[in-house]
Design a protein around this motif. Sequence first.
Motif, mmCIF file in Angstrom:
data_model
loop_
_atom_site.group_PDB
_atom_site.id
_atom_site.type_symbol
_atom_site.label_atom_id
_atom_site.label_comp_id
_atom_site.label_asym_id
_atom_site.label_seq_id
_atom_site.Cartn_x
_atom_site.Cartn_y
_atom_site.Cartn_z
ATOM 1 N N PRO A 1 -0.501 1.164 -1.599
ATOM 2 C CA PRO A 1 -1.405 2.456 -0.991
ATOM 3 C C PRO A 1 -1.974 1.972 0.173
ATOM 4 C CG PRO A 1 -2.540 0.903 -2.876
ATOM 5 C CD PRO A 1 -1.311 0.322 -2.712
ATOM 6 N N ASP B 1 -7.692 3.602 -3.730
ATOM 7 C CA ASP B 1 -6.477 4.468 -4.332
ATOM 8 C C ASP B 1 -5.659 3.307 -5.103
ATOM 9 O OD1 ASP B 1 -7.385 6.695 -3.008
ATOM 10 O OD2 ASP B 1 -5.770 6.652 -1.386
ATOM 11 N N ARG C 1 -5.894 3.971 -9.171
ATOM 12 C CA ARG C 1 -5.438 5.141 -9.555
ATOM 13 C C ARG C 1 -3.715 5.338 -9.647
ATOM 14 N NH1 ARG C 1 -3.269 9.611 -6.480
ATOM 15 N NH2 ARG C 1 -4.319 8.748 -4.641
#
Length: 359
Positions: free
Chosen positions: A108, A113, A116
């Motif tokens: 990421p 992030d 997720r």
Amino acid sequence: MNHLSVEKVLERINQTEGFDELRSIRDQVHEMFQEHLLLSYSPELQEQINDIHDGLIKHAIFLSEKQMVGHGWGLPPVPYAFMLFGSGGRKEQTLWSDQDNGCIFADPVLKEDRLRIEEYFEKLSSYILNGLDMLGYPPCQGEVVSSNKQWRKPYSEYESMMLEWLQEPVWENVRYVLIMVDMRCVYGEASLIAGLKKQLFEYVRQHPAILQALLSNTLHHPISLGFFGQLITERYGEDAGGFDIKYGAYIPIVNGVRLLAIQAGVWESSTLERLDHLITGGRITIEAGHEWIDAFHIALKLRNRTPSQIEDGLYTTRGKLVAGQLTKELRQELKACLRAGAFLQKYVRKVVEEQIGKK
């Protein structure tokens, strides 16, 4: 099964909208291939079997992505690749091969992030493996599957894990390294896998002493041929009198060729492609190379003849020829395969130890 009919099957596969329909296609194709294998085996037929496997797996991933969108997870947040290991990675699957796979995704851009993204690919992997289960692919008994977090990571973690294994080449770590040498992208961003392979081969080139650890693991399964040239058959249980074609012939040949490929810096994952590059690159003689190609084809042909069954909806086999199959003609053919495999194992030991001794 001719080339055109395989194309038609792949077209049907890509048009399916659910796993039930996809399973129906697999069952039909499985039956057709079995009929062909009973009549005769050919390298072309083996290639077609793997083309169908690839088509089924690719479409299973595509349908899983659609499920993710339908359940509110959306499209993949970063590029990723779904890879096959083992016989799938080498494009050498039989009709009843199991699941050996992994998932690698781009790191990421933002650290916040990360969680997720990891949750996304954990969920996607669960959909994919459930779909493959519905198609009759049994999970790898060694848990080399993307539901196992070890085989589902961002690129940087895969890279770190691989380097740790290489820097501490104990038995289990070496086993994992050799598994990764066979990895092949079946769906997604192939450059992610190519990047890992580049790192792996570069490390071996700079640290040739690791070949000793790779050699020990490579020769772990000896060719099942006795001192006097007799077949070493199963002694006990329901397979008594039969022959373990997977671990007595096929795996020793695959492992030997793979180590020669690693030593030579050959990236290809299939045994036949590795042998072709070793021959054209002058790393092995044409005579030896073709002897090993012939032996490999015999091993693959006989792997396809092992009895199989469907258990709990999964296609399975124990990878062994039963005693009744070992006719005089088959024994002669198998012994020729095993003699070539024994020569291969001796050759691998010789050339690796010679290289290590020069450093």
